[in-house]
Design an enzyme around this catalytic site. Structure first.
Site, PDB file in Angstrom:
ATOM      1  N   LYS A  52       0.809  -1.409  -0.066  1.00 27.51           N
ATOM      2  CA  LYS A  52       0.205   0.689  -0.035  1.00 27.51           C
ATOM      3  C   LYS A  52       1.094   1.190  -0.219  1.00 27.51           C
ATOM      4  CE  LYS A  52      -1.805   1.186   4.201  1.00 27.51           C
ATOM      5  NZ  LYS A  52      -1.030   2.747   4.522  1.00 27.51           N
ATOM      6  N   ASN A  53       1.526   1.301   0.517  1.00 28.49           N
ATOM      7  CA  ASN A  53       2.817   2.591   0.987  1.00 28.49           C
ATOM      8  C   ASN A  53       3.476   2.700  -0.305  1.00 28.49           C
ATOM      9  OD1 ASN A  53       0.975   2.733   3.048  1.00 28.49           O
ATOM     10  ND2 ASN A  53       2.985   2.431   4.769  1.00 28.49           N
ATOM     11  N   ARG A 113      -4.688  10.620   4.710  1.00 35.77           N
ATOM     12  CA  ARG A 113      -3.726  11.400   4.760  1.00 35.77           C
ATOM     13  C   ARG A 113      -3.137  11.447   3.695  1.00 35.77           C
ATOM     14  NH1 ARG A 113      -0.365  11.616   6.391  1.00 35.77           N
ATOM     15  NH2 ARG A 113       0.806  13.257   6.997  1.00 35.77           N
ATOM     16  N   CYS A 149      -4.837  12.870  12.487  1.00 39.87           N
ATOM     17  CA  CYS A 149      -5.594  11.396  12.555  1.00 39.87           C
ATOM     18  C   CYS A 149      -5.573  11.114  13.966  1.00 39.87           C
ATOM     19  CB  CYS A 149      -4.507  10.257  11.265  1.00 39.87           C
ATOM     20  SG  CYS A 149      -3.100   9.363  11.818  1.00 39.87           S
ATOM     21  N   ARG A 209       0.105  14.737  12.725  1.00 46.16           N
ATOM     22  CA  ARG A 209       0.553  14.543  11.739  1.00 46.16           C
ATOM     23  C   ARG A 209       0.625  16.113  10.290  1.00 46.16           C
ATOM     24  NH1 ARG A 209      -1.146   9.561   9.899  1.00 46.16           N
ATOM     25  NH2 ARG A 209       0.861   9.840   8.609  1.00 46.16           N
ATOM     26  N   PRO A 210       1.999  16.578  10.906  1.00 45.78           N
ATOM     27  CA  PRO A 210       2.396  17.809  10.577  1.00 45.78           C
ATOM     28  C   PRO A 210       2.848  17.271   9.069  1.00 45.78           C
ATOM     29  CG  PRO A 210       3.853  17.110  12.185  1.00 45.78           C
ATOM     30  CD  PRO A 210       2.689  16.299  12.182  1.00 45.78           C
ATOM     31  N   ILE A 211       3.033  19.031   7.827  1.00 47.12           N
ATOM     32  CA  ILE A 211       3.659  19.028   6.744  1.00 47.12           C
ATOM     33  C   ILE A 211       4.596  19.595   6.664  1.00 47.12           C
ATOM     34  CG2 ILE A 211       1.764  17.895   5.872  1.00 47.12           C
ATOM     35  CD1 ILE A 211       1.501  20.029   4.410  1.00 47.12           C
ATOM     36  N   ASP A 212       5.121  20.462   8.338  1.00 44.55           N
ATOM     37  CA  ASP A 212       6.367  21.402   7.948  1.00 44.55           C
ATOM     38  C   ASP A 212       7.304  20.854   6.676  1.00 44.55           C
ATOM     39  OD1 ASP A 212       6.431  19.049  10.118  1.00 44.55           O
ATOM     40  OD2 ASP A 212       8.451  20.955  10.808  1.00 44.55           O
ATOM     41  N   ASP A 262       5.131   0.862  11.891  1.00 44.58           N
ATOM     42  CA  ASP A 262       3.809  -0.271  11.546  1.00 44.58           C
ATOM     43  C   ASP A 262       2.930  -1.211  12.198  1.00 44.58           C
ATOM     44  OD1 ASP A 262       3.747   1.828   8.240  1.00 44.58           O
ATOM     45  OD2 ASP A 262       3.297   2.127  10.613  1.00 44.58           O
ATOM     46  N   ILE A 266       8.525   7.457  16.704  1.00 48.40           N
ATOM     47  CA  ILE A 266       7.501   7.864  15.761  1.00 48.40           C
ATOM     48  C   ILE A 266       6.506   8.753  15.588  1.00 48.40           C
ATOM     49  CG2 ILE A 266       7.510   7.754  13.305  1.00 48.40           C
ATOM     50  CD1 ILE A 266      10.672   7.203  13.935  1.00 48.40           C
ATOM     51  N   ARG A 325      -8.898  -0.229   4.769  1.00 41.80           N
ATOM     52  CA  ARG A 325      -7.574   0.426   4.326  1.00 41.80           C
ATOM     53  C   ARG A 325      -6.521   0.048   3.464  1.00 41.80           C
ATOM     54  NH1 ARG A 325      -6.683   5.581   7.884  1.00 41.80           N
ATOM     55  NH2 ARG A 325      -4.474   5.476   5.992  1.00 41.80           N
TER      56      ARG A 325
HETATM   57  C1  EPZ Z   1       4.651   6.750   6.205  1.00 40.99           C
HETATM   58  O1  EPZ Z   1       3.266   7.941   6.706  1.00 40.99           O
HETATM   59  C2  EPZ Z   1       3.404   5.868   5.851  1.00 40.99           C
HETATM   60  N1  EPZ Z   1       2.250   5.723   4.978  1.00 40.99           N
HETATM   61  C3  EPZ Z   1       3.164   5.417   7.070  1.00 40.99           C
HETATM   62  O2  EPZ Z   1       1.665   4.247   7.622  1.00 40.99           O
HETATM   63  C4  EPZ Z   1       3.936   5.318   7.908  1.00 40.99           C
HETATM   64  O3  EPZ Z   1       4.058   4.610   9.906  1.00 40.99           O
HETATM   65  C5  EPZ Z   1       4.964   6.467   8.405  1.00 40.99           C
HETATM   66  O4  EPZ Z   1       5.301   7.558   7.148  1.00 40.99           O
HETATM   67  C6  EPZ Z   1       6.330   6.202   9.213  1.00 40.99           C
HETATM   68  O5  EPZ Z   1       7.109   5.100   8.541  1.00 40.99           O
HETATM   69  C7  EPZ Z   1       2.502   6.208   4.180  1.00 40.99           C
HETATM   70  O6  EPZ Z   1       3.347   5.976   3.239  1.00 40.99           O
HETATM   71  C8  EPZ Z   1       1.260   6.131   2.703  1.00 40.99           C
HETATM   72  P1  EPZ Z   1       6.229  10.502   8.561  1.00 40.99           P
HETATM   73  P2  EPZ Z   1       4.025   9.755   6.107  1.00 40.99           P
HETATM   74  O7  EPZ Z   1       5.806  11.775   7.016  1.00 40.99           O
HETATM   75  O8  EPZ Z   1       5.200   9.419   5.460  1.00 40.99           O
HETATM   76  C9  EPZ Z   1       7.010  13.304  12.300  1.00 40.99           C
HETATM   77  C10 EPZ Z   1       0.560   2.792   7.584  1.00 40.99           C
HETATM   78  O9  EPZ Z   1       0.276   2.399   9.192  1.00 40.99           O
HETATM   79  N2  EPZ Z   1       7.116  14.023  10.770  1.00 40.99           N
HETATM   80  O10 EPZ Z   1       7.469   9.215   8.015  1.00 40.99           O
HETATM   81  O11 EPZ Z   1       3.309  10.835   6.877  1.00 40.99           O
HETATM   82  C11 EPZ Z   1       5.285  13.014  11.652  1.00 40.99           C
HETATM   83  O12 EPZ Z   1       4.246  13.598  12.678  1.00 40.99           O
HETATM   84  C12 EPZ Z   1       0.844   4.564   7.668  1.00 40.99           C
HETATM   85  O13 EPZ Z   1       0.457   2.236   6.928  1.00 40.99           O
HETATM   86  C13 EPZ Z   1       7.081  15.818  10.592  1.00 40.99           C
HETATM   87  O14 EPZ Z   1       7.236  16.642  11.938  1.00 40.99           O
HETATM   88  O15 EPZ Z   1       5.221   9.285   7.856  1.00 40.99           O
HETATM   89  C14 EPZ Z   1       5.734  11.427  12.566  1.00 40.99           C
HETATM   90  O16 EPZ Z   1       5.772  11.153  13.521  1.00 40.99           O
HETATM   91  C15 EPZ Z   1       0.508   5.116   8.665  1.00 40.99           C
HETATM   92  N3  EPZ Z   1       7.319  17.144   9.568  1.00 40.99           N
HETATM   93  C16 EPZ Z   1       7.432  11.301  11.910  1.00 40.99           C
HETATM   94  O17 EPZ Z   1       7.606  12.258  11.055  1.00 40.99           O
HETATM   95  C17 EPZ Z   1       6.698  17.010   8.316  1.00 40.99           C
HETATM   96  O18 EPZ Z   1       6.464  17.125   7.526  1.00 40.99           O
HETATM   97  C18 EPZ Z   1       7.727  10.592  10.707  1.00 40.99           C
HETATM   98  O19 EPZ Z   1       6.110  11.026   9.436  1.00 40.99           O
HETATM   99  C19 EPZ Z   1       6.622  15.266   7.933  1.00 40.99           C
HETATM  100  C20 EPZ Z   1       6.290  14.437   9.503  1.00 40.99           C
END
Ligand code: EPZ
Length: 419
Positions: A22-23, A91, A115, A120-123, A306, A328, A398
């Site tokens: 999926k990812n 998301r 969620c 889930r920030p995107i900064d 995960d 994480i 999902r």
């Molecule tokens: C991906 O999400 C996966 N989803 C998630 O899987 C997975 O848990 C996650 O990576 C971590 O491995 C997909 O690939 C679709 P991150 P992503 O950005 O990319 C923080 C599942 O169950 N962060 O790597 O959204 C964030 O809050 C899902 O299949 C910031 O602070 O995760 C988290 O604490 C759930 N600022 C950490 O980084 C940002 O701009 C890792 O998040 C982005 C993230």
């Protein structure tokens, strides 16, 4: 909202086959927006998340066909405005931001919101795209991004939780259409990022270092269509392995890419599970007595967040005291209260849960809250004495393709009851 009714206590036998990841599928589907040409993607799992992504691509103007796991996308003429009611459903839709900005020079994408596993920030996504030259504002719940041209830069992509998977994807996709070379420092190393990089190279981009902390991308004038087969889903495979461990079953799991699962396999071996491999098939054997573990999630190749919930279910019935920390997503413990309703002895302290193994869990009605927590509750139900009802299984649909059918095929007594 369907529910599962699971009669616990049945050993599993036979073999399970892993679906496409999926990812990996989600960002690769987003990458089809980078070209007008025809893209063919095989082994796309049939999930509500992937169906939402296809719906989003259609909304943006792409032609989309989906047949027997193969998706054909042709984004010949598209617009770049993704509304809240589509983005809020998933998301991961945020990974269309980079491709739309690179292809159209602008993008309006709803802020994805949080969620249950975190805000889930995107900064870091926005930091990376701004570094490439985009002007980005956020107002009334939308991201407005524009760039007359994108210029390659050296970009550090890290935050207090380390690297970002979809953030790395967004910047890597945008950088394929930037002038010059982009270096992403502190890139995410997940196999799904590597799979996306392979697709972008098939499209004509030049990318080195995917899978390491430093990725170098040379921009290309034009990107072409591609054909690609998605890598196996390492989290689904890990979930099936925990299903075998928690029910003390000897089963085979087919279509596994072991090199993507070293941290998971290492913890399962420390727990007492034994593996034998033949090609992409793993045969598991599980002793009655399993060991307690100390686990801390980390970015790849560390132990994946995960898989944290699924291991909490397993450790609820292994002897001894286990300690599980999620570095994480510190709040990703919605499954603990539900496991405790089934008799688990667990004490949550911040981003760490202390689990004292008990001889058995007892079936109970429990509520699914997010994708992996739901999986943990299904696993607990397989091992519990009596019946477990898992409510709101749309969460599990999902990210797991027909999980009830797959588990029934190896002897689990699980049925889906439409609500
Ligand atoms: C991906 O999400 C996966 N989803 C998630 O899987 C997975 O848990 C996650 O990576 C971590 O491995 C997909 O690939 C679709 P991150 P992503 O950005 O990319 C923080 C599942 O169950 N962060 O790597 O959204 C964030 O809050 C899902 O299949 C910031 O602070 O995760 C988290 O604490 C759930 N600022 C950490 O980084 C940002 O701009 C890792 O998040 C982005 C993230």
């Amino acid at each position: 909202m369907d529910k599962f009714i699971i009669e616990g206590g049945h050993r599993l036998q036979g073999s399970l086959t892993v679906s496409g990841s999926k990812n990996s599928a989600l960002p690769i589907l987003a990458a089809t927006l980078l070209t007008r040409e025809r893209c063919v993607i095989h082994r796309v799992p049939n999930l509500s998340d992937t169906r939402h992504m296809l719906e989003l691509l259609r909304y943006l103007g792409a032609e989309v066909y989906y047949e027997q796991g193969t998706v054909i996308v042709r984004a010949e003429t598209i617009h770049a405005q993704a509304p809240y009611d589509l983005v809020r459903k998933m998301r991961a839709s945020i990974c269309i931001l980079g491709p739309l900005l690179a292809r159209c020079g602008y993008a309006q994408v709803s802020l994805p919101g949080g969620c249950v596993i975190g805000d889930r920030p995107i900064d870091i996504h926005l930091h990376g795209l701004r570094a490439l030259g985009a002007t980005i504002t956020t107002e009334s719940g939308n991201i407005h991004a524009s760039a007359t041209r994108l210029v390659g830069q050296e970009i550090f992509m890290g935050g207090k939780f380390g690297s970002t998977v979809l953030g790395t994807d967004n910047v890597m996709m945008a950088a394929t259409r930037a002038d010059g070379t982009t270096i992403i420092e502190n890139a995410a190393c997940e196999p799904e990022v590597v799979d996306l990089a392979q697709v972008l190279c098939k499209m004509g981009a030049s990318i080195q270092g995917a899978g390491t902390r430093r990725i170098e991308i040379q921009g290309a004038r034009e990107l072409h269509g591609f054909e690609h087969t998605i890598i196996p889903d390492r989290i689904e495979a890990g979930t099936f392995m925990v299903a075998a461990a928690i029910t003390r079953s000897a089963i085979q799991i087919r279509g596994v890419c072991r090199s993507h699962m070293q941290a998971i396999l290492s913890q399962l071996e420390a727990c007492g599970v034994r593996f034998s491999a033949e090609g992409q098939t793993l045969s598991l054997s599980v002793p009655e007595k399993l060991n307690a573990l100390e686990i801390a999630t980390d970015t790849y190749p560390g132990f994946p967040t995960d898989m944290q919930a699924q291991f909490c279910a397993l450790l609820s019935i292994t002897s001894g005291i286990s300690v599980v920390t999620d570095k994480i997503f510190p709040n990703r413990f919605m499954h603990i209260s539900e496991l405790k309703r089934m008799g688990a002895q667990a004490d949550l302290q911040g981003n760490t849960v202390i689990i004292k193994g008990v001889p058995y869990l007892s079936g109970a009605p429990v509520m699914a809250s997010d994708l992996r927590a739901s999986a943990a509750l299904v696993l607990a139900g397989l091992a519990a004495k009596g019946n477990t009802e898992v409510l709101r299984v749309y969460h599990i649909d999902r990210g797991y393709e027909r999980i009830d059918e797959k588990l029934r095929a190896v002897g689990a007594v699980i049925k889906r009851v439409p609500q």
